[in-house]
Design a protein around this motif. Structure first.
Motif, PDB file in Angstrom:
ATOM      1  N   ASP A  35       0.818  -1.214   0.000  1.00 38.78           N
ATOM      2  CA  ASP A  35       0.000   0.000   0.000  1.00 38.78           C
ATOM      3  C   ASP A  35       0.849   1.259   0.000  1.00 38.78           C
ATOM      4  O   ASP A  35       0.495   2.257  -0.623  1.00 38.78           O
ATOM      5  N   ARG A  38       2.351   1.578  -3.600  1.00 32.52           N
ATOM      6  CA  ARG A  38       1.390   1.769  -4.682  1.00 32.52           C
ATOM      7  C   ARG A  38       1.428   3.163  -5.327  1.00 32.52           C
ATOM      8  O   ARG A  38       1.378   3.276  -6.551  1.00 32.52           O
ATOM      9  N   VAL A  41       4.056   3.222  -8.195  1.00 27.95           N
ATOM     10  CA  VAL A  41       4.099   2.158  -9.205  1.00 27.95           C
ATOM     11  C   VAL A  41       3.961   2.723 -10.622  1.00 27.95           C
ATOM     12  O   VAL A  41       4.730   2.354 -11.517  1.00 27.95           O
TER      13      VAL A  41
END
Length: 129
Positions: A35, A38, A41
């Motif tokens: 998390d 993320r 990414v």
């Protein structure tokens, strides 16, 4: 005077074969949850696509565990003229620049192996084996 990592990459001529030098980047996550990773990414994927388009990226991908699931670590094989250039490329990865991953670079000389590319013109598909 050039530092050791600025020296032009060159094969060890004591070996036969293709004698091409690449740089392998082993990359490992730091203690960060998926998390927390993320948000970075998409930026990482954009960076790697740009590296691929520039011709500097030969191969890249994650390592898998025994169940063939992403293990967290990965590897890139880079085309660079020197260790210094390879470091600059890898330092620009948003995962590395933001402290999400660490890496280790190793010069690698390719001497042997087989790569086959098959392209079907009528369908526009290709495969690499």
């Amino acid at each position: 005077m050039a530092t050791d990592d600025e020296v032009q990459a060159r094969p060890d001529e004591r070996h036969s074969g293709a004698q091409q030098v690449y740089f392998i980047c082993f990359t490992e996550p730091v203690s960060m949850s998926p998390d927390e990773m993320r948000p970075h990414v998409d930026e990482h994927k954009s960076w790697i696509a740009d590296l691929e388009s520039s011709g500097k990226l030969f191969l890249a991908g994650p390592f898998l565990d025994d169940d063939f699931r992403f293990s967290g670590a990965g590897m890139m094989v880079l085309r660079a003229a020197s260790l210094h250039e390879a470091k600059e490329l890898v330092d620009a990865d948003p995962f590395h620049a933001n402290g999400i991953r660490t890496y280790r670079l190793v010069p690698w000389q390719i001497n042997e192996g087989t790569v086959s590319l098959s392209t079907v013109l009528s369908t526009g598909t290709s495969s690499l084996t």
